[in-house]
Design an enzyme around this catalytic site. Structure first.
Site, PDB file in Angstrom:
ATOM      1  CE  LYS A   1      29.770  -1.080 -20.007  1.00  0.00           C
ATOM      2  NZ  LYS A   1      30.315  -0.289 -21.110  1.00  0.00           N
TER       3      LYS A   1
ATOM      4  CB  SER B   1      30.076   3.429 -19.361  1.00  0.00           C
ATOM      5  OG  SER B   1      30.330   2.537 -20.452  1.00  0.00           O
TER       6      SER B   1
ATOM      7  CB  SER C   1      32.961   2.447 -21.995  1.00  0.00           C
ATOM      8  OG  SER C   1      32.373   3.616 -21.980  1.00  0.00           O
TER       9      SER C   1
END
Ligand code: GLN
Length: 425
Positions: free
Chosen positions: A30, A105, A129
């Protein structure tokens, strides 16, 4: 091709050590996790050209374990969102459900695994997330107990809530990745010794005979009908394998979304103060007035990030602090206490990970409140610092993935991995 789904912000290969437990495996990271020499944007124009001079602890551990990093995964800006649509680099598409969001996310991380662009991925979970995109993309995601995984090198959004966590096609593979990244780190004083010599991978036995699964009624009632059906069918499956299922109540969770957003926005307003064009972020230039220079540089934030900084600043301001921030902390303590009481009589708790199937692209952008409410089942876990896993539980409406979430007591990762692997049987 990854370009089809907009999975990566930066595609760059970083080779790890020659051997180790993850040798030959590819990992998507990420883009809020620092990678030495590789641009780390947090999905924000603010950090468009930011190249960290050091690796996050988890990245160091990936490299030592022999993994190959294949790129930095797209995400909601600074982790603020549930659909990956707040990214400054454009939305990610859901490889498992065309026309739908991948969740967020950590949408790029989950999509990378779902599309086969990486064997494994790292996300971060502040209020869901990792679990939300895992559920929406039909893969496995784990949110570890607070303190199990080092946050050193993770760009902070709401530091008291968040943990880095693994995403993978199967429970066993997610557990393997967790084994690599977990354990104490002298550079993060909130890490604990519990996972020093963890072997979570061997907990994925599928063995649930004698296990008691509690179902908090509050987290099931409002869910979409098809999601509920998949959830009930999965519980039936576990019963058939010898587990006992019983209803429990967590009255405090009705306040969890409010408490979560007050705390998360308050921490965000403080954590994001460093993006002022002097310490970090785009410089607006200086023409004799620092206030102007700061505010110009902060124009690089997107709408959602600005909204949260404003609301968080308000909640913390003198005169309102007791009304909002303190109340939210009280609610957080109540949520923790409710979970403690539940775990006195059950081994794990189960709920749908998300109350709905993946949204259509664009559906939630105009209605932030609706988007916040979608986090109802995931945020209580972060408020209580507990571990949770999302595992695929089938599909609804002709191919939309549904996830089931299992929550364990603090440092009960082995328990949720065990029950998660039974769902795969
Ligand atoms: N959707 C939640 C939020 O926007 C959770 C985000 C996250 O876990 N990073 O805050």
């Amino acid at each position: 091709m990854s370009a089809d789904y907009n999975i990566f912000v930066t595609e760059e290969t970083v080779e790890g050590a020659d051997d180790g437990p993850l040798a030959g495996r590819t990992v998507a990271v990420k883009d809020n996790i620092s990678t030495e020499g590789v641009r780390t944007t947090c999905g924000s124009e603010m950090l468009d050209d930011y190249v960290p001079p050091y690796d996050a602890t988890v990245v160091e551990r990936l490299k030592d374990a022999g993994a190959t990093i294949v790129g930095k995964a797209n995400m909601d800006e600074f982790g603020m969102g549930s659909t990956t649509e707040t990214s400054a680099f454009g939305p990610v598409e859901n490889p498992a459900a065309p026309g739908r969001v991948p969740g967020g996310s950590s949408g790029g991380s989950a999509a990378a695994v779902a599309a086969g662009e990486a064997d494994l991925a790292l996300g971060s979970d502040t209020g869901g997330s990792v679990r939300n995109p895992a559920a929406f993309c039909g893969v496995v995601g784990i949110k570890p107990t607070y303190g199990l995984v080092s946050r050193y090198g993770l760009v902070a959004y709401a530091n008291s809530l968040e943990q880095i966590g693994p995403l993978a096609p199967t429970v066993a593979e997610a557990a393997e990745l967790l084994d690599v990244i977990s354990g104490p780190d002298e550079r993060d004083a909130t890490t604990r010794d519990e996972a020093a010599d963890s072997d979570y991978a061997s907990a994925a036995t599928g063995e649930v005979d004698g296990l008691t699964v509690g179902v908090p009624t509050e987290l099931v009632e409002g869910a979409h009908e098809g999601v509920r059906e998949r959830f009930e069918a999965t519980l039936d499956d576990l019963r058939a394998q010898g587990a006992t299922v019983e209803e429990v109540s967590l009255p405090s969770v009705e306040h969890a979304v409010e408490a979560y957003y007050v705390i998360a926005m308050s921490e965000a307003s403080s954590n994001l103060a460093r993006f002022d064009g002097v310490r970090y972020g785009q410089s607006g230039g200086f023409e004799g007035n620092w206030n102007e220079a700061f505010s110009e540089s902060r124009e690089a934030f997107g709408e959602e990030v600005k909204r949260r900084i404003l609301l968080g600043t308000y909640a913390l301001s003198a005169g309102y602090h007791d009304k909002y921030y303190k109340q939210a902390q009280d609610a957080r303590a109540w949520v923790k206490q409710d979970f403690d009481e539940a775990f006195a009589s059950v081994d794990v708790l189960a709920s749908p990970t998300m109350p709905t199937p993946p949204f259509e692209v664009g559906e939630s952008l105009d209605d932030p409140l609706q988007m916040y409410l979608a986090d109802a089942n995931t945020v209580p876990v972060n408020l209580a610092d507990l571990p949770a896993i999302s595992v695929p539980a089938g599909e609804v409406e002709g191919g939309l993935p549904v996830g089931i979430q299992f929550v364990g007591p603090a440092f009960g990762e082995a328990e949720i991995i065990r029950v998660g692997s039974a769902v795969e049987n």
